[in-house]
Design a protein around this motif. Structure first.
Motif, PDB file in Angstrom:
ATOM      1  N   LYS A 357       0.861  -1.184   0.000  1.00  0.00           N
ATOM      2  CA  LYS A 357       0.000   0.000   0.000  1.00  0.00           C
ATOM      3  C   LYS A 357       0.897   1.233   0.000  1.00  0.00           C
ATOM      4  CE  LYS A 357      -4.168  -1.892   1.105  1.00  0.00           C
ATOM      5  NZ  LYS A 357      -5.496  -1.532   0.684  1.00  0.00           N
ATOM      6  N   PRO A 358       0.445   2.342  -0.629  1.00  0.00           N
ATOM      7  CA  PRO A 358       1.312   3.518  -0.633  1.00  0.00           C
ATOM      8  C   PRO A 358       1.542   4.052   0.787  1.00  0.00           C
ATOM      9  CG  PRO A 358      -0.872   4.042  -1.501  1.00  0.00           C
ATOM     10  CD  PRO A 358      -0.820   2.561  -1.324  1.00  0.00           C
ATOM     11  N   ALA A 359       2.787   4.443   1.073  1.00  0.00           N
ATOM     12  CA  ALA A 359       3.075   5.077   2.361  1.00  0.00           C
ATOM     13  C   ALA A 359       3.221   6.573   2.082  1.00  0.00           C
ATOM     14  CB  ALA A 359       4.369   4.516   2.929  1.00  0.00           C
ATOM     15  N   PHE A 360       2.507   7.372   2.855  1.00  0.00           N
ATOM     16  CA  PHE A 360       2.551   8.811   2.622  1.00  0.00           C
ATOM     17  C   PHE A 360       3.515   9.473   3.597  1.00  0.00           C
ATOM     18  CE2 PHE A 360      -1.558   7.497   0.983  1.00  0.00           C
ATOM     19  CZ  PHE A 360      -1.569   8.117  -0.253  1.00  0.00           C
ATOM     20  N   GLY A 361       4.281  10.473   3.064  1.00  0.00           N
ATOM     21  CA  GLY A 361       5.145  11.259   3.936  1.00  0.00           C
ATOM     22  C   GLY A 361       4.379  12.459   4.472  1.00  0.00           C
ATOM     23  N   GLU A 362       5.112  13.406   5.053  1.00  0.00           N
ATOM     24  CA  GLU A 362       4.476  14.615   5.594  1.00  0.00           C
ATOM     25  C   GLU A 362       4.107  15.568   4.461  1.00  0.00           C
ATOM     26  OE1 GLU A 362       3.737  16.104   8.835  1.00  0.00           O
ATOM     27  OE2 GLU A 362       3.583  13.931   9.098  1.00  0.00           O
ATOM     28  N   GLY A 363       2.843  15.954   4.373  1.00  0.00           N
ATOM     29  CA  GLY A 363       2.433  17.034   3.485  1.00  0.00           C
ATOM     30  C   GLY A 363       2.549  16.729   2.001  1.00  0.00           C
ATOM     31  N   ASN A 364       2.625  17.808   1.217  1.00  0.00           N
ATOM     32  CA  ASN A 364       2.615  17.664  -0.237  1.00  0.00           C
ATOM     33  C   ASN A 364       3.966  18.058  -0.814  1.00  0.00           C
ATOM     34  OD1 ASN A 364      -0.005  17.902   0.877  1.00  0.00           O
ATOM     35  ND2 ASN A 364      -0.822  18.184  -1.180  1.00  0.00           N
ATOM     36  N   VAL A 365       4.189  17.666  -2.083  1.00  0.00           N
ATOM     37  CA  VAL A 365       5.444  17.963  -2.752  1.00  0.00           C
ATOM     38  C   VAL A 365       5.667  19.487  -2.786  1.00  0.00           C
ATOM     39  CG1 VAL A 365       6.587  17.892  -5.011  1.00  0.00           C
ATOM     40  CG2 VAL A 365       5.424  15.851  -4.114  1.00  0.00           C
ATOM     41  N   ASN A 366       6.866  19.931  -2.484  1.00  0.00           N
ATOM     42  CA  ASN A 366       7.239  21.353  -2.417  1.00  0.00           C
ATOM     43  C   ASN A 366       6.439  22.143  -1.382  1.00  0.00           C
ATOM     44  OD1 ASN A 366       8.908  20.761  -4.520  1.00  0.00           O
ATOM     45  ND2 ASN A 366       7.531  21.585  -6.095  1.00  0.00           N
ATOM     46  N   GLY A 367       5.766  21.431  -0.468  1.00  0.00           N
ATOM     47  CA  GLY A 367       4.949  22.124   0.530  1.00  0.00           C
ATOM     48  C   GLY A 367       3.781  22.876  -0.079  1.00  0.00           C
ATOM     49  N   ASP A 368       3.455  22.568  -1.342  1.00  0.00           N
ATOM     50  CA  ASP A 368       2.384  23.276  -2.036  1.00  0.00           C
ATOM     51  C   ASP A 368       1.113  22.433  -1.982  1.00  0.00           C
ATOM     52  OD1 ASP A 368       0.644  24.363  -3.827  1.00  0.00           O
ATOM     53  OD2 ASP A 368       2.093  24.508  -5.483  1.00  0.00           O
ATOM     54  N   PRO A 369       0.040  22.948  -1.366  1.00  0.00           N
ATOM     55  CA  PRO A 369      -1.177  22.144  -1.237  1.00  0.00           C
ATOM     56  C   PRO A 369      -1.792  21.781  -2.588  1.00  0.00           C
ATOM     57  CG  PRO A 369      -1.553  24.402  -0.512  1.00  0.00           C
ATOM     58  CD  PRO A 369      -0.085  24.258  -0.725  1.00  0.00           C
ATOM     59  N   ASN A 370      -1.376  22.460  -3.670  1.00  0.00           N
ATOM     60  CA  ASN A 370      -1.905  22.103  -4.981  1.00  0.00           C
ATOM     61  C   ASN A 370      -1.119  20.976  -5.635  1.00  0.00           C
ATOM     62  OD1 ASN A 370      -3.962  24.058  -4.950  1.00  0.00           O
ATOM     63  ND2 ASN A 370      -2.420  25.623  -5.424  1.00  0.00           N
ATOM     64  N   MET A 371      -0.020  20.565  -4.983  1.00  0.00           N
ATOM     65  CA  MET A 371       0.774  19.468  -5.536  1.00  0.00           C
ATOM     66  C   MET A 371       0.321  18.145  -4.922  1.00  0.00           C
ATOM     67  SD  MET A 371       2.919  20.856  -7.665  1.00  0.00           S
ATOM     68  CE  MET A 371       4.376  19.832  -7.870  1.00  0.00           C
ATOM     69  N   GLN A 372       0.831  17.034  -5.477  1.00  0.00           N
ATOM     70  CA  GLN A 372       0.447  15.721  -4.959  1.00  0.00           C
ATOM     71  C   GLN A 372       1.051  15.458  -3.582  1.00  0.00           C
ATOM     72  OE1 GLN A 372       2.671  16.273  -7.348  1.00  0.00           O
ATOM     73  NE2 GLN A 372       4.242  14.705  -7.442  1.00  0.00           N
ATOM     74  N   ARG A 373       0.469  14.526  -2.850  1.00  0.00           N
ATOM     75  CA  ARG A 373       1.007  14.144  -1.542  1.00  0.00           C
ATOM     76  C   ARG A 373       2.338  13.426  -1.715  1.00  0.00           C
ATOM     77  NH1 ARG A 373      -3.335  11.117   2.164  1.00  0.00           N
ATOM     78  NH2 ARG A 373      -1.673  11.348   3.680  1.00  0.00           N
ATOM     79  N   ILE A 374       3.210  13.606  -0.756  1.00  0.00           N
ATOM     80  CA  ILE A 374       4.504  12.936  -0.794  1.00  0.00           C
ATOM     81  C   ILE A 374       4.327  11.460  -0.478  1.00  0.00           C
ATOM     82  CG2 ILE A 374       6.748  12.765   0.382  1.00  0.00           C
ATOM     83  CD1 ILE A 374       6.564  15.781   0.860  1.00  0.00           C
ATOM     84  N   THR A 375       4.924  10.609  -1.299  1.00  0.00           N
ATOM     85  CA  THR A 375       4.896   9.176  -1.009  1.00  0.00           C
ATOM     86  C   THR A 375       6.322   8.693  -0.827  1.00  0.00           C
ATOM     87  OG1 THR A 375       4.903   8.762  -3.377  1.00  0.00           O
ATOM     88  CG2 THR A 375       2.768   8.685  -2.266  1.00  0.00           C
ATOM     89  N   THR A 376       6.475   7.603  -0.067  1.00  0.00           N
ATOM     90  CA  THR A 376       7.835   7.187   0.280  1.00  0.00           C
ATOM     91  C   THR A 376       8.214   5.798  -0.210  1.00  0.00           C
ATOM     92  OG1 THR A 376       6.990   6.392   2.376  1.00  0.00           O
ATOM     93  CG2 THR A 376       7.915   8.614   2.371  1.00  0.00           C
ATOM     94  N   ASN A 377       7.282   5.069  -0.804  1.00  0.00           N
ATOM     95  CA  ASN A 377       7.649   3.697  -1.180  1.00  0.00           C
ATOM     96  C   ASN A 377       7.328   3.367  -2.630  1.00  0.00           C
ATOM     97  OD1 ASN A 377       4.915   3.753  -0.800  1.00  0.00           O
ATOM     98  ND2 ASN A 377       4.794   1.700   0.112  1.00  0.00           N
ATOM     99  N   ALA A 378       7.596   4.298  -3.554  1.00  0.00           N
ATOM    100  CA  ALA A 378       7.344   4.035  -4.975  1.00  0.00           C
ATOM    101  C   ALA A 378       8.124   2.809  -5.426  1.00  0.00           C
ATOM    102  CB  ALA A 378       7.734   5.258  -5.798  1.00  0.00           C
ATOM    103  N   SER A 379       7.530   2.020  -6.306  1.00  0.00           N
ATOM    104  CA  SER A 379       8.192   0.808  -6.772  1.00  0.00           C
ATOM    105  C   SER A 379       8.965   1.092  -8.062  1.00  0.00           C
ATOM    106  CB  SER A 379       7.149  -0.266  -7.042  1.00  0.00           C
ATOM    107  OG  SER A 379       6.393   0.104  -8.185  1.00  0.00           O
ATOM    108  N   ASP A 380       9.578   0.037  -8.639  1.00  0.00           N
ATOM    109  CA  ASP A 380      10.320   0.194  -9.888  1.00  0.00           C
ATOM    110  C   ASP A 380       9.409   0.149 -11.113  1.00  0.00           C
ATOM    111  OD1 ASP A 380      12.595   0.225  -8.375  1.00  0.00           O
ATOM    112  OD2 ASP A 380      12.894  -1.950  -8.517  1.00  0.00           O
ATOM    113  N   SER A 381       8.162  -0.258 -10.889  1.00  0.00           N
ATOM    114  CA  SER A 381       7.229  -0.384 -12.017  1.00  0.00           C
ATOM    115  C   SER A 381       7.016   0.969 -12.691  1.00  0.00           C
ATOM    116  CB  SER A 381       5.901  -0.944 -11.503  1.00  0.00           C
ATOM    117  OG  SER A 381       4.838  -0.568 -12.338  1.00  0.00           O
TER     118      SER A 381
END
Lengths: 592, 86
Positions: A357-381
């Motif tokens: 399952k995706p693991a989410f980090g703190e907040g969104n990319v670049n701290g911008d609420p209009n960007m996607q949420r930070i994820t920490t376990n992206a796969s090689d796919s």
């Protein structure tokens, strides 16, 4: 009117209705509490059975599963409906004639043994608790997504509602509430299904819409096959499971359905044997309305999902241009995106986008609420998008841009589906404890009034336990559903069938058979689901979900052999068996 | 209990025959058309569906529904024939 307000209105309105019905249908005796006085009309019982049966899994998850696995989804579609044929022909009429309150009642009396009764009670309780945990969770998810309260608050509100009508009304309250809940849930499923079908194909019925031809001149299914192949998925209309596994898996779900105590007990509530048969017909009709729409909803949802995420040219869509549902579900943690190739475009393909399952980090990319949420376990796919299967039905109206009232209706429907099933299960648990354990095993001298009090007390405890599981869900909820059906198929179902169709079956045979079925199925499921057994060790390629069928066959064989070499059951038991085969003289359900 | 034992046995025998007939159809529609012969049937087109796929996802359910109602009808007639109805 805003979506939030509409959702509050729909859910609040439906709750008010359920509570009103509960007050109107209070239970005064154990007979009303256990089997609604035995006077429910067959059509109402069919509707109540359908609502009881169609849980959060049927309403929320099934279309999602079919949508993601294509043809193999047939195991659920056939498995969860075919069992009603078995119920109607092999169980319901005879159990109604037998005329007691519960499944352990039948097994204990027919096999003149408290050991058999106790095994049946344990199966009943385990099956029902595994099932109910998922329902409370379903309520929580809907509340948290649509009413912006936290999942736990949602669970507690759900508990309070069920508490009210299950404890107060028993089977009587539950039955008539379920009739209302069926109406809410079927409306909530069919309205968006018809909208979707009209929108994608111009067909009114999703049943025929799935076979329709699209503007591109190809059929929906051909389009889906081509899209799937282009993105690296298996063809939608082709299967990936082995034929043998399909066979066993489907059989386990069918026989499991026919052996589920909360379904069987519904057939005790009608006045006559004839009504028990007709009830099964009504129940399957009401269920089939939803089930035959599922393949359409799944197919249209899949086309819409892929085309919305990947855009018309199938190359991906800029994150900033993604519709709001994508971001809402991302906020709920059920959609996640990792921009692996750094092109700023969301692209959905085959493969697991994340490791687990995706693991989410703190907040969104670049701290911008209009960007996607930070994820920490992206796969090689290469696949960048994780979509939780369970959101398909809930997100469908939003993806298809249907009006807000449809979305609010779907939320109310999902809650109705989860609550109606939870209530039916809680009743079975409380009955098992007050009637089968207290009255029949521990202290036969308690009065009707005391027994009723124990039933209500047990319902309260069961609700608290279910709520606890809803708030602290064991990570294995999905896995234990296999266990519920496996246990029902391998223990309860064969014991009842042999009790009716084999006059010669005795205590020794039935008890050994149940134990063999139970232990083999549990061992197999526990080994492969919890102890890390891998799929290449599967016995003849049979998945744990399908092993209930093997356990059932073992049960039948062992029971028959043992009963042949031991003494036949007493003459009066053989008379009981002959008696339940004849409809006349069913009378009302009685306790002694 | 019915009036005499042999009529009860004849009733039960006919009941079993009805059940076996309907369960045979049940088996063919689901396990046959939907699982065992699904790939062969997929060669046939049926209102825009490959036939095997249609049976697996919708057709079998329609057959189940028809079976239960046919069974209800048959049994009501049988109950009256043997005078065991309520």
């Amino acid at each position: 009117m805003s979506l939030d307000l509409l959702t509050y209105l729909f859910i609040g309105g439906s709750f008010a209705l359920y509570i009103a019905i509960a007050i109107w249908a209070r239970a005064g005796s154990t007979k009303e509490f256990y089997v609604a006085g035995g006077g429910v009309p067959p059509v109402a019982n069919g509707m109540a059975t359908a609502a009881d049966w169609m849980s959060a899994a049927s309403f929320i998850s099934m279309a999602g599963i079919v949508s993601f696995i294509g043809r193999d989804g047939a195991v659920y579609l056939m498995g969860w409906t075919g069992g009603y044929v078995l119920l109607a022909m092999l169980l319901a009429p005879y159990l109604r004639k037998f005329g007691k309150f519960t499944v352990p009642d039948f097994i204990g009396d027919r096999y003149y043994s408290n050991t058999a009764r106790t095994i049946a009670v344990i199966c009943t309780i385990v099956i029902s608790f595994t099932y109910v945990a998922g329902q409370m969770r379903g309520v929580g998810i809907v509340f948290s997504r649509y009413l912006h309260v936290d999942i736990n608050t949602g669970v507690i509100i759900g508990m309070a509602i069920v508490f009210f009508y299950a404890v107060l009304g028993g089977m009587k309250g539950i039955t008539y509430t379920q009739v209302a809940q069926y109406c809410v849930l079927i409306l909530a499923f069919m309205v968006p299904a018809i909208f979707l079908s009209m929108q994608v194909t111009g067909h009114f019925l999703p049943q025929t819409g799935l076979g329709a031809t699209l503007d591109n001149g190809k059929s929906v299914l051909t389009t889906l096959n081509e899209l799937s192949q282009e993105l690296g998925f298996a063809q939608y209309t082709a299967g990936t499971k082995s034929t043998l596994d399909m066979f066993f898996f489907t059989a386990a779900l069918m026989c499991g359905t026919a052996g589920l105590p909360h379904v069987i007990v519904r057939f005790f509530t009608v006045p006559r044997v004839k009504d028990a048969r007709i009830s099964a017909g009504w129940a399957l009709l009401f269920i089939a309305i939803l089930y035959t729409s599922v393949p359409g909803v799944a197919g249209f949802g899949r086309v819409n999902l892929i085309q919305t995420i990947n855009g018309p040219d199938n190359a991906g869509t800029e994150y900033a241009e993604m519709p709001s549902w994508f971001k809402n579900w991302e906020a709920a943690g059920l959609i996640a995106w990792a921009d692996k190739n750094g092109d700023g475009k969301v692209k959905y393909e085959a493969g697991n986008a994340f490791n687990g399952k995706p693991a989410f980090g703190e907040g969104n990319v670049n701290g911008d609420p209009n960007m996607q949420r930070i994820t920490t376990n992206a796969s090689d796919s290469v696949n960048e998008v994780y979509v939780d299967r369970d959101i398909m039905v809930l997100a469908n109206p939003e993806i298809a841009q249907l009006p807000d009232w449809v979305i609010a209706l779907v939320a109310a429907g999902a809650v109705a589906a989860a609550l109606s099933t939870a209530a039916g299960l809680l009743l079975v648990i409380s009955t098992s404890i007050s009637h089968d354990l207290m009255k029949k095993t521990i202290n036969p001298n308690i009065t009707d009034k005391q027994e009723l009090m124990y039933a209500r007390l047990a319902a309260v405890v069961a609700i608290l336990v279910a709520g606890y599981f809803g708030i602290n869900p064991p990570g294995f909820v999905a896995q234990v559903v296999a266990l519920a059906f496996g246990l029902a198929a391998s223990s309860v179902f064969p014991a009842i069938i042999m009790g009716i169709f084999n006059t010669r079956m005795n205590t020794q045979g039935a008890v050994t058979g149940m134990l063999v079925g139970l232990v083999s199925t549990m061992a197999y499921i526990i080994y492969f689901k919890f102890m890390g057994g891998s799929s290449d060790q599967w016995f003849m390629g049979i998945s744990p979900e399908g092993f209930g069928t093997v356990g059932m066959i073992l049960n039948f064989v062992v029971a028959t052999v043992i009963s042949k070499v031991t003494a036949p059951p007493p003459a009066e038991i053989q008379h009981i068996v002959e008696d339940i085969r004849i409809p006349r003289g069913a009378g009302a359900a009685h306790s002694h | 209990m019915s009036s005499n034992n042999s009529s009860a046995q004849a009733y039960w025998k006919e009941n079993l025959r009805i059940i076996m007939t309907y369960l045979a159809i049940w088996f063919v529609a689901s396990y046959g058309c939907g699982i065992l012969f699904v790939d062969a049937l997929d060669q046939i087109q049926f209102f825009g569906f490959p036939l095997g796929f249609w049976f697996a996802q919708q057709g079998a359910i329609f057959v189940f529904l028809g079976l239960i109602w046919a069974y209800v009808f048959s049994m009501n007639k049988l109950d009256e024939k043997y005078d065991v109805h309520e």
